[in-house]
Design an enzyme around this catalytic site. Structure first.
Site, short mmCIF file in Angstrom:
data_model
loop_
_atom_site.label_atom_id
_atom_site.label_comp_id
_atom_site.label_asym_id
_atom_site.label_seq_id
_atom_site.Cartn_x
_atom_site.Cartn_y
_atom_site.Cartn_z
N HIS A 262 39.57 31.34 42.33
CA HIS A 262 40.34 31.80 43.50
C HIS A 262 40.14 33.31 43.70
O HIS A 262 39.77 33.76 44.79
CB HIS A 262 41.82 31.47 43.28
CG HIS A 262 42.71 31.89 44.41
ND1 HIS A 262 43.11 31.03 45.40
CD2 HIS A 262 43.27 33.09 44.73
CE1 HIS A 262 43.87 31.67 46.28
NE2 HIS A 262 43.99 32.92 45.88
N GLU A 263 40.39 34.08 42.65
CA GLU A 263 40.29 35.54 42.78
C GLU A 263 38.83 35.96 43.04
O GLU A 263 38.58 36.95 43.74
CB GLU A 263 40.85 36.25 41.54
CG GLU A 263 42.32 35.95 41.23
CD GLU A 263 43.28 36.11 42.41
OE1 GLU A 263 42.96 36.87 43.36
OE2 GLU A 263 44.35 35.47 42.40
N HIS A 266 38.23 35.83 46.70
CA HIS A 266 38.72 37.08 47.32
C HIS A 266 37.74 38.21 47.04
O HIS A 266 37.43 39.02 47.91
CB HIS A 266 40.08 37.46 46.72
CG HIS A 266 41.24 36.66 47.24
ND1 HIS A 266 41.52 36.53 48.57
CD2 HIS A 266 42.22 35.98 46.58
CE1 HIS A 266 42.63 35.79 48.72
NE2 HIS A 266 43.07 35.44 47.52
N GLU A 292 42.70 34.53 52.37
CA GLU A 292 43.05 33.33 51.61
C GLU A 292 42.01 32.23 51.84
O GLU A 292 41.72 31.44 50.95
CB GLU A 292 44.42 32.86 52.08
CG GLU A 292 45.53 32.61 51.10
CD GLU A 292 45.40 33.04 49.66
OE1 GLU A 292 45.28 34.25 49.40
OE2 GLU A 292 45.43 32.19 48.79
CO CO Z 1 44.92 34.41 47.11
#
Ligand code: CO
Length: 501
Positions: A262-263, A266, A292
């Protein structure tokens, strides 16, 4: 003054403000990773000093002069970077300094009181300060301005251009589709479980395996690093220095592995802004929702395909030979796609997650518009949990006190999470259309094609365009729940072996 000089001066001021912003981000990152606990009071002062300085520079006399000239000469209409500077300035001057101070004071009080209320499982402790925050945020919304709905002014902070009128029907349809899925799974839910992810996994090996996957996705560790923290996040101090953080649960690999993925999503966005935007306001995501979408596309879609585990399983087996015994890519695919209605947003699966957001959106919208009283939040919350997910919180700590956002007055933030899912599903549909071999690429551990597509179609704009415009250009249509709903129906049908209409 000619236009070239004017642009240079504007960029120079943006460079200065962005540098202070980056210094603030270093202090924040350090606070969440290595800073000794005892330093927190002084650190808060330092961060507050830098934030005030940034606000003063953005609203001060030099900025005002530049904005006037950029408007007069119409340069702001032609140059997206100049337009962005004008917009940020105009937003910043709308808020009276005295209101900013009152909000900031209520925010820090709010967080302390919220922590106490949550640990005592008692909403009534939190209610008075929450009520004050709501009053301040209504006042802020009036200062910011809106056309139809007061909540729009707050939505716009996180998702420029989003409105209640636009989101209401989309969220209603998404809620109904999710209900259909939850009901369809109920009789077959025992068929699938996440046991393969819930074995014992040594922490250092979890870090090493997760880092291997992040590198495969294309994260550049020569211009970034990864550290441990309590509440994982990604931050950046320019495209050349992007920081990922993660946490470890030795009895659940998902927390670290999918947290890192997830990170990293980003982080790839942050590393992907054009270098000419470095140290300006454009070296940022188009919105929280678009940011997101970059994390969720990787975390909930790409790396939860069966093809991903065809690639990843042999590597997983090298790091965790005992745990991998007898497991197939299909087993892993099932394990990471288990759907289970639950009480806590951050632990929810990718399908029921949206219900947690829709519930918060409806409550916030009604609170800001004075249609719901603060004291009635727990009742509204529990009724919606029961109706949407069929579960009932035993207390407020597991209910309306579970998230930090309201304690800092972050009304308008929650919808970004679901917008991220909708954007991600729209992007994924387009990627599959333009890259017919993408599933084979994933099975081979080849992610460069996907990353290049994202770089070109999403990352290259930075913050110079709104998310609504970007998604329309990229997919040919405005924001819609349709792609996510189709994706979710197909995923659940495949995982649970059921047929959804
Ligand atoms: Co996030």
């Amino acid at each position: 003054m000619n236009s070239e000089v004017l642009e240079k001066q504007t960029i120079s001021l943006m460079n200065t403000i962005s540098d202070i912003g980056a210094a603030t981000a270093v202090l924040n990152w350090d606070q969440e990773t290595y800073m000794p606990h005892g330093a927190s009071m002084m650190r808060a002062e330092q961060i507050s000093t830098l934030s005030t300085l940034m606000h003063q520079m953005l609203t001060g006399e030099s900025a005002r002069d530049l904005v006037l000239k950029l408007k007069e000469t119409h340069i702001a209409d032609q140059n997206p970077l100049m337009r962005l500077f004008v917009e940020e300035h105009d937003k910043a001057v709308k808020l009276p300094e005295e209101l900013v101070k009152r909000v900031s004071k209520a925010q820090s009080l709010g967080q302390d009181i919220w922590k106490e209320a949550r640990s005592k499982k008692d909403f009534s402790i939190f209610a008075p300060i929450l009520d004050e925050l709501l009053t301040l945020k209504r006042e802020e919304a009036e200062c910011r301005g809106y056309v139809d709905n007061r909540y729009d002014a707050l939505l716009d902070i996180y998702e420029p251009g989003a409105t209640v009128a636009h989101l209401n029907p989309i969220f209603d349809k998404l809620r109904d589709a999710t209900s259909t899925i939850v009901k369809a799974i109920e009789p077959v839910k025992h068929l699938v479980n996440d046991a393969p992810m819930r074995q014992h996994f040594p922490g250092d090996l979890q870090m090493a395996f997760s880092k291997f996957i992040a590198e495969k996705m294309g994260f550049d560790f020569a211009h970034g690093r990864m550290d441990l923290t309590a509440h994982p996040f990604c931050t950046s101090f320019t495209q050349h220095d992007v920081r990922l953080t993660t946490r470890i649960n030795e009895h659940d690999l998902s927390s670290c592995l999918y947290g890192v993925i997830h990170e990293t999503g980003h982080g790839l966005y942050e590393q992907g802004f054009p270098l000419e935007y470095a140290r300006t306001f454009a070296a940022e995501g188009a919105s929280i929702g678009m940011h997101e979408s970059q994390s969720l596309l990787w975390e909930t879609i790409i790396t939860r395909t069966e093809e991903f585990w065809e690639f990843a399983l042999p590597h997983f087996a090298k790091y965790f030979p005992e745990q991998a015994k007898g497991l197939s890519a299909r087993d892993m695919y099932h394990a990471v796609n288990t759907v289970m209605p639950s009480l806590i947003r951050v632990e929810a699966d990718e399908i029921t997650y949206n219900m947690h957001i829709i519930l918060r959106f409806e409550i916030e919208r009604d609170l800001i518009n004075g249609k719901l009283a603060t004291k009635d939040i727990p009742e509204a919350w529990n009724a919606k949990m029961k109706e949407y997910l069929g579960v009932l919180p035993p207390d407020d700590a597991l209910g309306c006190l579970q998230d930090v956002h309201w304690s800092f007055g972050g009304f308008g933030y929650f919808p970004s999470y679901t917008l991220g899912k909708l954007y991600a599903a729209m992007e994924w549909k387009k990627i599959q259309e333009v890259m017919p071999n993408v599933h084979a690429d994933i099975a081979n551990g080849e992610f460069a094609g996907i990353l290049n597509w994202l770089r070109k179609n999403i990352h290259s704009y930075g913050k110079t365009e709104t998310p609504g415009e970007i998604i329309k250009w990229v997919t040919g249509k405005p924001l819609s729940e349709e792609e996510f709903v189709n994706y979710a129906f197909a995923k659940v049908s495949s995982v649970y072996g059921i047929q959804l209409a």
